[in-house]
Scaffold this motif. Structure first.
Motif, PDB file in Angstrom:
ATOM      1  N   ASP A  64      44.764  42.513  42.928  1.00 53.50           N
ATOM      2  CA  ASP A  64      44.646  42.538  41.468  1.00 53.50           C
ATOM      3  C   ASP A  64      43.957  43.829  41.002  1.00 53.50           C
TER       4      ASP A  64
ATOM      5  N   LYS B 165      47.606  50.170  36.350  1.00 57.60           N
ATOM      6  CA  LYS B 165      47.915  49.924  34.934  1.00 57.60           C
ATOM      7  C   LYS B 165      46.955  50.722  34.048  1.00 57.60           C
TER       8      LYS B 165
ATOM      9  N   LEU C 260      45.610  46.454  38.530  1.00 56.45           N
ATOM     10  CA  LEU C 260      44.935  46.786  37.270  1.00 56.45           C
ATOM     11  C   LEU C 260      44.529  48.259  37.222  1.00 56.45           C
TER      12      LEU C 260
END
Length: 114
Positions: free
Chosen positions: A46, A53, A50
């Protein structure tokens, strides 16, 4: 000797029971460790997703901020030029009116004085 054998058997049973309990606790601990390692892997995944992103958003934001700065600069320059045009137009109109007035006076027939 039978008492000693019975005592030895009791000790043996208790030792086996203790070893089984330790093995059971170790197995539970191993299960918890495996569960936490899986959670750690999910969290690390994750974080990677992230982070990627966030990097893309930061790049896009930087481009948009630069574009906005260009818009701001262009608008400011255009408004300043437009203000100068308005001022020049006002000056030109004033001069034109004054000249028109002077021309009007120059073209009027002179009145004869008695």
């Amino acid at each position: 000797m039978t008492q000693q054998a019975a005592a030895l058997q009791t000790y043996n049973n208790e030792l086996v029971k203790c070893i089984e309990e330790l093995c059971s606790k170790r197995d539970e601990l191993n299960r918890q460790i495996k569960q936490e390692e899986e959670e750690k892997e999910r969290l690390q995944h994750d974080i990677r997703v992230l982070s990627e992103k966030l990097s893309r958003v930061n790049e896009s934001l930087a481009q948009r901020l630069a574009a906005r700065a260009t818009f701001d600069r262009t608008i400011a320059e255009t408004e300043a030029a437009y203000t100068k045009i308005l001022e020049s137009s006002q000056s030109l109109l004033s001069v034109l009116k004054q000249e028109a007035g002077n021309l009007g006076k120059a073209t009027e027939p002179r009145r004869k004085e008695h």
